[in-house]
Scaffold this motif. Structure first.
Motif, PDB file in Angstrom:
ATOM      1  N   LEU A  94       5.503  -6.622   4.396  1.00 13.30           N
ATOM      2  CA  LEU A  94       5.211  -5.524   3.460  1.00 13.30           C
ATOM      3  C   LEU A  94       3.912  -5.753   2.707  1.00 13.30           C
ATOM      4  O   LEU A  94       3.572  -6.882   2.342  1.00 13.30           O
ATOM      5  CB  LEU A  94       6.354  -5.391   2.448  1.00 13.30           C
ATOM      6  CG  LEU A  94       7.655  -4.794   3.002  1.00 13.30           C
ATOM      7  CD1 LEU A  94       8.771  -4.972   1.981  1.00 13.30           C
ATOM      8  CD2 LEU A  94       7.478  -3.320   3.356  1.00 13.30           C
ATOM      9  N   LEU A  95       3.210  -4.674   2.447  1.00 13.55           N
ATOM     10  CA  LEU A  95       1.988  -4.717   1.649  1.00 13.55           C
ATOM     11  C   LEU A  95       2.126  -3.667   0.548  1.00 13.55           C
ATOM     12  O   LEU A  95       2.309  -2.486   0.833  1.00 13.55           O
ATOM     13  CB  LEU A  95       0.783  -4.401   2.541  1.00 13.55           C
ATOM     14  CG  LEU A  95      -0.596  -4.538   1.931  1.00 13.55           C
ATOM     15  CD1 LEU A  95      -0.879  -5.979   1.502  1.00 13.55           C
ATOM     16  CD2 LEU A  95      -1.661  -4.088   2.942  1.00 13.55           C
ATOM     17  N   LYS A  96       2.091  -4.157  -0.702  1.00 12.94           N
ATOM     18  CA  LYS A  96       2.252  -3.260  -1.851  1.00 12.94           C
ATOM     19  C   LYS A  96       0.962  -2.466  -2.061  1.00 12.94           C
ATOM     20  O   LYS A  96      -0.131  -3.022  -1.971  1.00 12.94           O
ATOM     21  CB  LYS A  96       2.558  -4.090  -3.104  1.00 12.94           C
ATOM     22  CG  LYS A  96       3.195  -3.288  -4.210  1.00 12.94           C
ATOM     23  CD  LYS A  96       3.378  -4.119  -5.469  1.00 12.94           C
ATOM     24  CE  LYS A  96       4.426  -5.221  -5.323  1.00 12.94           C
ATOM     25  NZ  LYS A  96       4.802  -5.828  -6.620  1.00 12.94           N
ATOM     26  N   LEU A  97       1.099  -1.166  -2.336  1.00 15.70           N
ATOM     27  CA  LEU A  97      -0.091  -0.311  -2.464  1.00 15.70           C
ATOM     28  C   LEU A  97      -0.484  -0.138  -3.920  1.00 15.70           C
ATOM     29  O   LEU A  97       0.377   0.098  -4.772  1.00 15.70           O
ATOM     30  CB  LEU A  97       0.203   1.080  -1.896  1.00 15.70           C
ATOM     31  CG  LEU A  97       0.593   1.157  -0.431  1.00 15.70           C
ATOM     32  CD1 LEU A  97       1.088   2.563  -0.100  1.00 15.70           C
ATOM     33  CD2 LEU A  97      -0.585   0.784   0.456  1.00 15.70           C
ATOM     34  N   PRO A  98      -1.787  -0.203  -4.211  1.00 13.73           N
ATOM     35  CA  PRO A  98      -2.229   0.180  -5.554  1.00 13.73           C
ATOM     36  C   PRO A  98      -2.090   1.696  -5.732  1.00 13.73           C
ATOM     37  O   PRO A  98      -2.047   2.435  -4.743  1.00 13.73           O
ATOM     38  CB  PRO A  98      -3.704  -0.235  -5.570  1.00 13.73           C
ATOM     39  CG  PRO A  98      -4.116  -0.342  -4.151  1.00 13.73           C
ATOM     40  CD  PRO A  98      -2.883  -0.589  -3.323  1.00 13.73           C
ATOM     41  N   ALA A  99      -2.025   2.145  -6.981  1.00 15.63           N
ATOM     42  CA  ALA A  99      -1.800   3.569  -7.264  1.00 15.63           C
ATOM     43  C   ALA A  99      -2.879   4.453  -6.649  1.00 15.63           C
ATOM     44  O   ALA A  99      -2.623   5.612  -6.311  1.00 15.63           O
ATOM     45  CB  ALA A  99      -1.741   3.779  -8.779  1.00 15.63           C
ATOM     46  N   ALA A 100      -4.079   3.902  -6.472  1.00 11.69           N
ATOM     47  CA  ALA A 100      -5.198   4.721  -5.985  1.00 11.69           C
ATOM     48  C   ALA A 100      -5.042   5.142  -4.522  1.00 11.69           C
ATOM     49  O   ALA A 100      -5.752   6.030  -4.057  1.00 11.69           O
ATOM     50  CB  ALA A 100      -6.501   3.934  -6.141  1.00 11.69           C
ATOM     51  N   ILE A 101      -4.125   4.524  -3.797  1.00  9.67           N
ATOM     52  CA  ILE A 101      -4.000   4.834  -2.362  1.00  9.67           C
ATOM     53  C   ILE A 101      -2.813   5.762  -2.135  1.00  9.67           C
ATOM     54  O   ILE A 101      -1.690   5.470  -2.552  1.00  9.67           O
ATOM     55  CB  ILE A 101      -3.862   3.536  -1.537  1.00  9.67           C
ATOM     56  CG1 ILE A 101      -5.157   2.710  -1.670  1.00  9.67           C
ATOM     57  CG2 ILE A 101      -3.570   3.841  -0.072  1.00  9.67           C
ATOM     58  CD1 ILE A 101      -5.141   1.390  -0.935  1.00  9.67           C
TER      59      ILE A 101
END
Ligand SMILES: [Zn+2]
Ligand SMILES: [Zn+2]
Length: 349
Positions: A127-134
């Motif tokens: 899993l790769l957590k996404l920043p809000a900007a994406i």
């Protein structure tokens, strides 16, 4: 939950299944978007699946809804994407963190069930957590974007004459991600309709029939410093050798279909021109800013929005018919005529 299942070759059905259980080192992810990969077509219609029944789908984004007891770094409602490859962790390449070269791996959506489904249990490692900007739309396209980043790493472009063969989704994101400053960029495709809305500085070449190809070769034999091959077509691969200049590089990205036939004289020109032919496979992912997935994340935080190249948005229920249409190359009502579908997994219907 709803999912799309490949029951046997060319037999695809929307099914109702229980929500998957998850292990202590997994999160349950509610899938938001799934990209349709061109590799899903041979998988579904040309006997390329490893087993049946299979839920395809490896280009994914979603939200964490459940967390296993051995998962520390994720929270409920985290937006995520996932590296679909599950490495063996013991082979010679895994110990070097080069998991894309693992000799014995599992893969969500091909070697085990994937995300053409409302939910998928995913290992925390993947899993790769996404920043809000994406956005979740762009995030579903991390996987093909990372494949492109991996291919682009093989080369320095400054002052080079570059040819990209194939004008589909991958080529479009490749043009978006061109790093340094090439001297000239050409894009070639056999389908003239695909050669639309390319960036201004990119010259379009139609190689639809032998007459076009002869004309192209008359002007550009031995011309290019870098040739990217993204079609995987057995007829196109020999052409890359013809147009590659002395001491140039050919980067093979497209997964080849069929046996490539290289005549003796052409093969000899690989030696005479001292060509470098470099294969590239999948992408690097080792939880570091220098891997391909984290590089894509930096691009997506800035000016890279691969979802702008998506040609069709469809619902999960429409996947069987849509895949069949791509397979049979039926006319698509929307332009552009290349197809990159993004499935919106809709929970309320
Ligand atoms: Zn893919
Ligand atoms: Zn391995």
């Amino acid at each position: 939950m709803k999912c799309v299942t490949l029951l046997s070759n060319a037999q695809i059905e929307v099914q109702e299944k229980p929500i998957p259980s998850f292990k202590e080192d997994e999160c349950l992810v509610k899938i938001a978007y799934a990209g349709i990969c061109s590799s899903d077509i041979p998988r579904a219609f040309m006997h390329k699946a490893y087993f049946y029944p299979l839920v395809m789908g490896h280009e994914l984004s979603g939200t964490v809804v459940e967390i296993g007891s051995d998962v520390q770094n994720f929270n409920i409602n985290d937006k995520v994407t996932l590296f679909p490859l599950l490495p063996c962790n013991t082979c010679s390449q895994c110990v070097l963190n080069q998991y894309q070269r693992c000799s014995s791996y599992q893969y969500y959506g091909s070697r085990c069930d994937g995300g053409y489904a409302e939910y998928l249990a995913v290992k925390k490692w993947n899993l790769l957590k996404l920043p809000a900007a994406i956005s979740l739309k762009d995030a579903a396209l991390f996987e093909p974007s990372a494949v492109v980043v991996n291919a682009l790493r093989k080369i320095v472009f400054t002052n080079k004459k570059v040819l990209v063969i194939g004008a589909g989704f991958m080529s479009r994101i490749l043009l978006d991600l061109f790093k340094d400053n090439p001297k000239e960029v050409f894009i070639a495709d056999r389908n003239v309709d695909k050669l639309t809305s390319m960036p201004k500085n990119v010259q379009e070449i139609h190689i639809g029939d032998q007459e076009n190809i002869d004309k192209f070769l008359k002007n550009y034999r031995d011309y290019f410093d870098v040739v990217f091959e993204l079609t995987g077509s057995k007829e196109i691969v020999p052409l890359t050798i013809q147009v590659a200049g002395a001491n140039s590089k050919i980067i093979l990205v497209g997964n080849v279909s069929g046996d490539v036939n290289i005549p003796e004289k052409l093969f000899s020109s690989i030696l005479r021109k001292e060509l470098s032919i470099k294969g590239t496979w999948n992408s690097t992912f080792y939880h570091s800013p220098s891997d391909d997935w984290h590089t894509v994340m930096e691009h997506m935080k800035n000016t890279f929005f691969p979802s702008k190249h998506v040609s069709h948005y469809i619902n999960l229920e429409d996947v069987p018919v849509f895949l069949e249409k791509i397979h049979k190359r039926r006319e698509f009502p929307l332009s552009p005529t290349y197809v990159k579908g993004l499935i919106k997994i809709d929970y309320n219907t």
